[in-house]
Design an enzyme around this catalytic site. Structure first.
Site, PDB file in Angstrom:
ATOM      1  N   ASP A 130       0.834  -1.213   0.000  1.00 23.18           N
ATOM      2  CA  ASP A 130       0.000   0.000   0.000  1.00 23.18           C
ATOM      3  C   ASP A 130       0.865   1.258   0.000  1.00 23.18           C
ATOM      4  O   ASP A 130       2.090   1.175   0.124  1.00 23.18           O
ATOM      5  CB  ASP A 130      -0.908  -0.008   1.235  1.00 23.18           C
ATOM      6  CG  ASP A 130      -0.111   0.113   2.532  1.00 23.18           C
ATOM      7  OD1 ASP A 130       0.949  -0.540   2.655  1.00 23.18           O
ATOM      8  OD2 ASP A 130      -0.529   0.876   3.413  1.00 23.18           O
ATOM      9  N   GLU A 155       3.401   1.714   2.635  1.00 21.44           N
ATOM     10  CA  GLU A 155       4.533   0.793   2.546  1.00 21.44           C
ATOM     11  C   GLU A 155       4.534  -0.246   3.658  1.00 21.44           C
ATOM     12  O   GLU A 155       5.584  -0.566   4.219  1.00 21.44           O
ATOM     13  CB  GLU A 155       5.867   1.570   2.577  1.00 21.44           C
ATOM     14  CG  GLU A 155       5.848   2.860   1.808  1.00 21.44           C
ATOM     15  CD  GLU A 155       7.216   3.493   1.624  1.00 21.44           C
ATOM     16  OE1 GLU A 155       7.673   4.175   2.554  1.00 21.44           O
ATOM     17  OE2 GLU A 155       7.828   3.293   0.563  1.00 21.44           O
TER      18      GLU A 155
HETATM   19  C1  NOJ Z   1       7.067   2.117   8.323  1.00 21.12           C
HETATM   20  C2  NOJ Z   1       6.162   3.246   7.956  1.00 21.12           C
HETATM   21  O1  NOJ Z   1       4.873   3.033   8.389  1.00 21.12           O
HETATM   22  C3  NOJ Z   1       6.221   3.490   6.497  1.00 21.12           C
HETATM   23  O2  NOJ Z   1       5.264   4.412   6.099  1.00 21.12           O
HETATM   24  C4  NOJ Z   1       7.607   3.921   6.181  1.00 21.12           C
HETATM   25  O3  NOJ Z   1       7.708   4.296   4.854  1.00 21.12           O
HETATM   26  C5  NOJ Z   1       8.576   2.805   6.507  1.00 21.12           C
HETATM   27  N1  NOJ Z   1       8.381   2.353   7.859  1.00 21.12           N
HETATM   28  C6  NOJ Z   1      10.003   3.228   6.319  1.00 21.12           C
HETATM   29  O4  NOJ Z   1      10.346   4.282   7.169  1.00 21.12           O
HETATM   30  C1  NOJ Z   2       6.130   7.212   4.439  1.00 17.61           C
HETATM   31  C2  NOJ Z   2       4.759   7.253   3.883  1.00 17.61           C
HETATM   32  O1  NOJ Z   2       3.977   6.278   4.523  1.00 17.61           O
HETATM   33  C3  NOJ Z   2       4.770   7.025   2.393  1.00 17.61           C
HETATM   34  O2  NOJ Z   2       3.468   7.146   1.887  1.00 17.61           O
HETATM   35  C4  NOJ Z   2       5.686   8.016   1.713  1.00 17.61           C
HETATM   36  O3  NOJ Z   2       5.763   7.729   0.346  1.00 17.61           O
HETATM   37  C5  NOJ Z   2       7.072   7.994   2.336  1.00 17.61           C
HETATM   38  N1  NOJ Z   2       6.996   8.120   3.761  1.00 17.61           N
HETATM   39  C6  NOJ Z   2       7.923   9.138   1.799  1.00 17.61           C
HETATM   40  O4  NOJ Z   2       7.343  10.365   2.084  1.00 17.61           O
END
Ligand code: NOJ
Ligand code: NOJ
Length: 493
Positions: free
Chosen positions: A201, A204
């Protein structure tokens, strides 16, 4: 003498009132200032000195958390707002600056597509020198190529409309040739053939089928079909349209009948421990795909009902939402979130999610005002009953009612919805740094900005929400100024 002073007093009361009505658009004023701050700070994150031209860093912050990378998603959303700035700009110097950065972005996208990565076009993230990021990560993220296609299709259409650089459109952006050797065509083929696959999603975290991802994939297919047709690629147009239809049909699985919610993730590869089923990604998906008049458009009752249920839920879980003196509600990614940027201890509200709720409501109000009709249903009634309380108008909306433009109830409801939207903006304003800069999150206890500083996507979310607000106000001149004098808080316990 007595009459004179009474008259004077009344006259003064009236003029104060008129003054307030014409001048007190505090949200509009803040947004105007914030838009120029956002534009400057957004551009500071594009093609920075130690990055390749076209690179958009997610944030300039390099530790705790390190966001000094190129995310395909963040970049596509950012560059889509640069395209918006380009279209709206009148100053030729700014116009050419925006255009150059769009060409840089297109060229970099081609380079990304041709760089061998672990997941091909579903690769979510690159280093700032444009090289592949090969460390462990949540991949693939199949919203990414769809978002890139959406932005570059917009750019291609713009160039075609202007009759400018048509050679570039044909040589680099879109050509019928298969296997694809142009940027947009590559992404469209990838989306068309892989949208059924499970992917991670936008946050991530979860491998599954996601509403957000499907919404932007569908958008890419719809816009891709139109561009293919424009360029005489008739067979592809038909194929992409058919995919869009199939995605639309499959989206039904995200609607949870018993709760009335649109659910972000289904088919998850593991137990996600998210009993609420709520996720602001749903609203982001609606905003980023801009469909009109269907089950998943900003004004649909499924969307508005979900937005309202989520607003109530988020207002009950963050302590900064329980302070009755603060406007609006700060919105997080999803209620069970524990990612604070540096650790996984407690999740916070996010600027871009809160702005997304505002944007959705402006778009909904705008759509109602253009269509001149609102039907109250069991899904949207609660939101309408809460929004109307932001106006002086007393009305109880019940399922089955139809409101027509020109009715007092209709006009007041639009006003209420716009004020509701404004309340989310005011909430972000409350927690913004004093120089107008915005970090990824707002600490759920203190309200202070936290996690990645100067998040590029935040600035994009300011620009798109402000644009949606302006569009609504331009078409509904009655609401040119929105009164917040009797601002009500959504729930104050
Ligand atoms: C977990 C976070 O929820 C996600 O959004 C993020 O991109 C990754 N860790 C990496 O920092
Ligand atoms: C974490 C977020 O969850 C994700 O959607 C985003 O792409 C990265 N950070 C980078 O901003």
């Amino acid at each position: 003498m007595f009459f004179k002073s009474l008259f004077g007093f009344l006259g003064m009361a009236v003029s104060i009132n008129t003054f307030a009505q014409t001048k007190d658009d505090s949200v509009g004023q803040w947004l105007n200032t914030e838009e120029s701050i956002a534009t400057t700070r957004l551009f500071a994150n594009i093609s920075a000195l130690d990055t390749r031209p076209g690179i958009v860093v997610a944030s300039p912050q390099r530790v705790n958390p390190n966001y000094y990378f190129y995310w395909v998603r963040d970049a596509a959303l950012t560059m889509n707002t640069v395209l918006l700035l380009y279209k709206n700009a009148t100053d030729p110097i700014m116009k050419s600056k925006y255009k150059t950065s769009l060409f840089d972005y297109a060229n970099l996208s081609e380079e990304n597509q041709n760089t061998p990565t672990l997941k091909g076009l579903g690769e979510p993230k690159f280093n700032v020198d444009g090289s592949a990021y090969n460390d462990p990560w949540a991949r693939p993220q199949n919203d990414s190529p769809a978002l890139r296609a959406i932005t570059l299709i917009g750019f291609a259409n713009q160039l075609l409309d202007e009759g400018d650089r048509i050679d570039y459109v044909g040589a680099k952006l879109y050509q019928a040739e298969m296997p694809p050797n142009t940027i947009i065509k590559r992404d469209l083929e990838y989306v068309a053939h892989n949208w059924q696959d499970l992917s991670y999603d936008l946050w991530e975290e979860v491998l599954g089928t996601h509403f957000y991802t499907r919404m932007v994939q569908r958008r890419a297919m719809v816009l891709g079909a139109a561009l293919a047709l424009r360029l005489g690629d008739v067979g592809a147009a038909r194929f992409y349209s058919a995919q869009a239809q199939d995605i639309l049909a499959d989206l039904e699985r995200h609607y949870q009948n018993w709760s009335g919610l649109l659910v972000e993730t289904i088919d998850a590869a593991w137990d996600t421990h998210r009993p609420s089923g709520m996720d602001s990604a749903v609203i982001l998906g609606v905003n980023h795909s801009n469909f009109e008049n269907d089950l998943y458009s900003s004004s649909s009752d499924r969307v508005l009902g979900s937005l309202h249920q989520m607003t109530e839920r988020f207002s009950s879980i963050y302590s900064i939402n329980q302070r009755s003196n603060l406007p609006g509600v700060a919105i997080g990614r999803y209620p069970e979130d524990i990612y604070s940027g540096t650790q996984a201890n407690y999740g916070n509200p996010w600027v871009l999610s809160t702005m997304a709720f505002a944007e959705n409501l402006y778009k909904a109000a705008d759509s109602f005002s253009r269509h001149g009709k609102i039907i109250v249903t069991p899904l949207n009634a609660a939101l309408f009953n809460s929004a109307i309380q932001r106006t002086n108008f007393v009305q109880r909306f019940r399922s089955g009612m139809t409101l027509i433009a020109g009715d007092e109830a209709f006009d007041n409801l639009l006003q209420g919805l716009a004020l509701e939207a404004d309340s989310f903006v005011l909430r972000v304003k409350t927690h913004a740094n004093s120089d107008g800069s915005l970090s990824e999150q707002m600490d759920r206890y203190s309200g202070f900005m936290t996690s990645a500083a100067d998040l590029t996507w935040n600035y994009a979310s300011i620009l798109t929400a402000a644009d949606a607000r302006r569009k609504f106000l331009a078409k509904a001149p009655k609401f040119k100024t929105l009164q917040h004098s009797k601002q009500k808080n959504q729930k104050s316990n």
